[in-house]
Design a protein around this motif. Structure first.
Motif, PDB file in Angstrom:
ATOM      1  N   LEU A  44      12.515   1.036  -2.171  1.00 51.49           N
ATOM      2  CA  LEU A  44      11.631   0.082  -2.830  1.00 51.49           C
ATOM      3  C   LEU A  44      11.385   0.463  -4.287  1.00 51.49           C
ATOM      4  CD1 LEU A  44      10.674  -2.322  -1.137  1.00 51.49           C
ATOM      5  CD2 LEU A  44      11.089  -0.373   0.290  1.00 51.49           C
ATOM      6  N   PRO A  45      11.078  -0.526  -5.119  1.00 51.88           N
ATOM      7  CA  PRO A  45      10.780  -0.238  -6.529  1.00 51.88           C
ATOM      8  C   PRO A  45       9.437   0.478  -6.651  1.00 51.88           C
ATOM      9  CG  PRO A  45      10.285  -2.525  -6.035  1.00 51.88           C
ATOM     10  CD  PRO A  45      10.908  -1.944  -4.798  1.00 51.88           C
ATOM     11  N   ASP A  46       9.193   1.037  -7.832  1.00 52.69           N
ATOM     12  CA  ASP A  46       7.904   1.702  -8.034  1.00 52.69           C
ATOM     13  C   ASP A  46       6.836   0.741  -8.550  1.00 52.69           C
ATOM     14  OD1 ASP A  46       9.155   1.476 -10.475  1.00 52.69           O
ATOM     15  OD2 ASP A  46       8.945   3.570 -11.026  1.00 52.69           O
ATOM     16  N   VAL A  47       7.231  -0.479  -8.854  1.00 54.86           N
ATOM     17  CA  VAL A  47       6.289  -1.522  -9.271  1.00 54.86           C
ATOM     18  C   VAL A  47       6.231  -2.541  -8.135  1.00 54.86           C
ATOM     19  CG1 VAL A  47       5.838  -3.356 -10.937  1.00 54.86           C
ATOM     20  CG2 VAL A  47       6.817  -1.184 -11.708  1.00 54.86           C
ATOM     21  N   ILE A  48       5.024  -2.892  -7.720  1.00 56.84           N
ATOM     22  CA  ILE A  48       4.871  -3.833  -6.618  1.00 56.84           C
ATOM     23  C   ILE A  48       5.138  -5.249  -7.128  1.00 56.84           C
ATOM     24  CG2 ILE A  48       3.289  -4.764  -4.881  1.00 56.84           C
ATOM     25  CD1 ILE A  48       1.784  -2.029  -5.093  1.00 56.84           C
ATOM     26  N   PRO A  49       6.201  -5.878  -6.635  1.00 56.12           N
ATOM     27  CA  PRO A  49       6.535  -7.234  -7.094  1.00 56.12           C
ATOM     28  C   PRO A  49       5.628  -8.269  -6.431  1.00 56.12           C
ATOM     29  CG  PRO A  49       8.085  -6.543  -5.425  1.00 56.12           C
ATOM     30  CD  PRO A  49       7.151  -5.379  -5.653  1.00 56.12           C
ATOM     31  N   GLU A  50       5.437  -9.374  -7.093  1.00 54.91           N
ATOM     32  CA  GLU A  50       4.607 -10.443  -6.534  1.00 54.91           C
ATOM     33  C   GLU A  50       5.484 -11.505  -5.893  1.00 54.91           C
ATOM     34  OE1 GLU A  50       1.499 -12.085  -8.952  1.00 54.91           O
ATOM     35  OE2 GLU A  50       1.212 -10.179 -10.002  1.00 54.91           O
ATOM     36  N   GLY A  51       5.068 -11.950  -4.691  1.00 53.58           N
ATOM     37  CA  GLY A  51       5.717 -13.078  -4.041  1.00 53.58           C
ATOM     38  C   GLY A  51       7.086 -12.807  -3.451  1.00 53.58           C
ATOM     39  N   LYS A  52       7.507 -11.552  -3.397  1.00 51.98           N
ATOM     40  CA  LYS A  52       8.811 -11.241  -2.820  1.00 51.98           C
ATOM     41  C   LYS A  52       8.639 -10.567  -1.473  1.00 51.98           C
ATOM     42  CE  LYS A  52      11.587 -10.742  -6.971  1.00 51.98           C
ATOM     43  NZ  LYS A  52      12.615  -9.925  -7.594  1.00 51.98           N
ATOM     44  N   THR A  53       9.642 -10.732  -0.626  1.00 53.47           N
ATOM     45  CA  THR A  53       9.653  -9.988   0.629  1.00 53.47           C
ATOM     46  C   THR A  53      10.143  -8.573   0.325  1.00 53.47           C
ATOM     47  OG1 THR A  53      11.953 -10.482   1.174  1.00 53.47           O
ATOM     48  CG2 THR A  53      10.283 -12.096   1.886  1.00 53.47           C
ATOM     49  N   THR A  54      10.022  -7.710   1.290  1.00 47.02           N
ATOM     50  CA  THR A  54      10.499  -6.336   1.138  1.00 47.02           C
ATOM     51  C   THR A  54      11.996  -6.322   0.857  1.00 47.02           C
ATOM     52  OG1 THR A  54       8.734  -5.459   2.510  1.00 47.02           O
ATOM     53  CG2 THR A  54      10.731  -4.122   2.341  1.00 47.02           C
ATOM     54  N   ALA A  55      12.759  -7.143   1.568  1.00 43.73           N
ATOM     55  CA  ALA A  55      14.214  -7.188   1.364  1.00 43.73           C
ATOM     56  C   ALA A  55      14.557  -7.690  -0.034  1.00 43.73           C
ATOM     57  CB  ALA A  55      14.872  -8.060   2.426  1.00 43.73           C
ATOM     58  N   GLU A  65       0.829  -1.211   0.000  1.00 39.22           N
ATOM     59  CA  GLU A  65       0.000   0.000   0.000  1.00 39.22           C
ATOM     60  C   GLU A  65       0.860   1.258   0.000  1.00 39.22           C
ATOM     61  OE1 GLU A  65      -2.821   0.101   3.211  1.00 39.22           O
ATOM     62  OE2 GLU A  65      -3.968  -1.596   2.423  1.00 39.22           O
ATOM     63  N   ASP A  66       1.967   1.218   0.742  1.00 34.17           N
ATOM     64  CA  ASP A  66       2.848   2.385   0.806  1.00 34.17           C
ATOM     65  C   ASP A  66       3.544   2.642  -0.527  1.00 34.17           C
ATOM     66  OD1 ASP A  66       2.071   2.830   3.417  1.00 34.17           O
ATOM     67  OD2 ASP A  66       3.857   1.917   4.300  1.00 34.17           O
ATOM     68  N   ILE A  67       3.906   1.581  -1.246  1.00 36.95           N
ATOM     69  CA  ILE A  67       4.491   1.762  -2.586  1.00 36.95           C
ATOM     70  C   ILE A  67       3.459   2.419  -3.496  1.00 36.95           C
ATOM     71  CG2 ILE A  67       5.276   0.577  -4.685  1.00 36.95           C
ATOM     72  CD1 ILE A  67       6.650  -1.490  -2.858  1.00 36.95           C
ATOM     73  N   GLN A  68       2.221   1.918  -3.457  1.00 37.33           N
ATOM     74  CA  GLN A  68       1.166   2.479  -4.299  1.00 37.33           C
ATOM     75  C   GLN A  68       0.890   3.930  -3.938  1.00 37.33           C
ATOM     76  OE1 GLN A  68      -0.302   1.045  -7.100  1.00 37.33           O
ATOM     77  NE2 GLN A  68      -0.847   3.206  -7.301  1.00 37.33           N
ATOM     78  N   SER A  69       0.838   4.223  -2.650  1.00 36.60           N
ATOM     79  CA  SER A  69       0.603   5.592  -2.198  1.00 36.60           C
ATOM     80  C   SER A  69       1.724   6.521  -2.658  1.00 36.60           C
ATOM     81  CB  SER A  69       0.486   5.605  -0.668  1.00 36.60           C
ATOM     82  OG  SER A  69       0.347   6.922  -0.206  1.00 36.60           O
ATOM     83  N   ALA A  70       2.963   6.056  -2.565  1.00 34.56           N
ATOM     84  CA  ALA A  70       4.100   6.855  -3.045  1.00 34.56           C
ATOM     85  C   ALA A  70       3.960   7.109  -4.543  1.00 34.56           C
ATOM     86  CB  ALA A  70       5.419   6.144  -2.735  1.00 34.56           C
ATOM     87  N   ASN A  71       3.599   6.070  -5.290  1.00 33.30           N
ATOM     88  CA  ASN A  71       3.395   6.228  -6.738  1.00 33.30           C
ATOM     89  C   ASN A  71       2.319   7.269  -7.032  1.00 33.30           C
ATOM     90  OD1 ASN A  71       5.298   4.280  -7.400  1.00 33.30           O
ATOM     91  ND2 ASN A  71       3.806   2.645  -7.645  1.00 33.30           N
ATOM     92  N   ASP A  72       1.223   7.201  -6.278  1.00 37.24           N
ATOM     93  CA  ASP A  72       0.120   8.151  -6.471  1.00 37.24           C
ATOM     94  C   ASP A  72       0.566   9.592  -6.234  1.00 37.24           C
ATOM     95  OD1 ASP A  72      -1.483   5.947  -6.985  1.00 37.24           O
ATOM     96  OD2 ASP A  72      -2.488   5.987  -5.024  1.00 37.24           O
TER      97      ASP A  72
END
Length: 194
Positions: free
Chosen positions: A129-140, A43-50
Motif C-alpha cells: 500500500l502507498p504511504d498516503v491514504i488515497p480517497e475514494g479508492k479500494t485497497t486494490a 488506519e493500518d496505513i496511518q499506523s505504519a506511517n507512525d
C-alpha cells in the motif's frame, strides 16, 4: 538417558528459533511479528506511517503449500525477516476468513468478500500500500504493486526493497531493478544462483 537428553536439546534449539512461525487456529502460519489489527486498511496505513514503515497485506489460505514455503523458507531467513520487520507493518488476511475488514473506500466486508472484491485469487499475495491514504479508492486500486506467490529469496526480498525505495515512482521497472541487484551480487561474489 542419552536419547532423552538429545531430544530435549533438539526441542530447546527449535523453541529458540527466532521468528519460527506457529500454526493458528485458522490454519494459517503466524509470525510473532505480524501485526494484529482491526483490519481497517486506512488506519493500518496511518499506523505504519507512525512507525516509519510501509503497510503490506498478506493474503493466505489454509493448506496453501506456497504460503508454507513463504513462512518456512523465506520468512525464516533472518536477512529477509529482519528487513521486512524493520521496514514494513505486515497484516495477514485469510482469503476465506470471516473477520471484518474496512476497505479504503469505507466499505465494511469480511476477509473473503474483500479478497473477492479486490480480485486476488492466489495465495500468498502481498499487497503493498502507498504511504498516503488515497480517497475514494479500494485497497486494490490504491496498491502500488501486488506480488502473487512465494518466489525465491532474492526476488521476494527485492520486491520489498523496491517498494520501500519507491521504485514504482521511477523509470526502473521492478524486473530491471531485480536484475541489476542480482548482477551486483554476482559481481561481488555473493550470489551464485537465482
Amino acid at each position: 538417558m542419552r536419547r532423552t537428553v538429545l531430544i530435549l536439546a533438539a526441542l530447546t534449539a527449535l523453541s529458540g528459533l527466532a521468528g519460527a512461525a506457529t500454526m493458528g487456529d485458522d490454519g494459517l502460519h503466524k509470525e510473532d511479528w505480524f501485526s494484529l489489527t482491526f483490519k481497517d486498511v486506512a488506519e493500518d496505513i496511518q499506523s505504519a506511517n507512525d512507525e516509519g514503515k510501509r503497510l503490506v497485506l498478506i493474503i493466505e489460505q489454509r493448506g496453501c503449500i506456497y504460503c508454507a514455503k513463504m513462512h518456512e523458507e523465506l520468512l525464516a531467513d533472518p536477512e529477509v525477516a529482519d528487513y521486512i520487520k524493520a521496514n514494513f507493518k505486515v497484516v495477514q488476511f485469510n482469503m476465506f476468513g470471516d473477520e471484518e475488514v474496512t476497505d479504503l473506500d469505507g466499505e465494511v466486508l469480511t476477509e473473503k468478500t474483500a479478497a473477492r472484491k479486490w480480485g486476488y485469487v492466489f495465495t500468498p499475495t502481498m499487497i503493498f500500500l502507498p504511504d498516503v491514504i488515497p480517497e475514494g479508492k479500494t485497497t486494490a486500486e490504491a496498491a502500488v504493486v501486488a506480488m502473487p506467490g512465494a518466489f525465491g529469496k532474492h526476488t521476494f526480498l527485492n520486491m520489498f526493497r523496491w517498494v520501500r525505495e519507491k521504485g514504482y515512482e521511477g523509470d526502473e521497472h521492478f524486473q530491471q531493478y531485480h536484475a541489476r541487484i542480482i548482477n551486483e551480487l554476482r559481481a561481488q561474489g555473493k550470489l551464485t544462483g537465482e
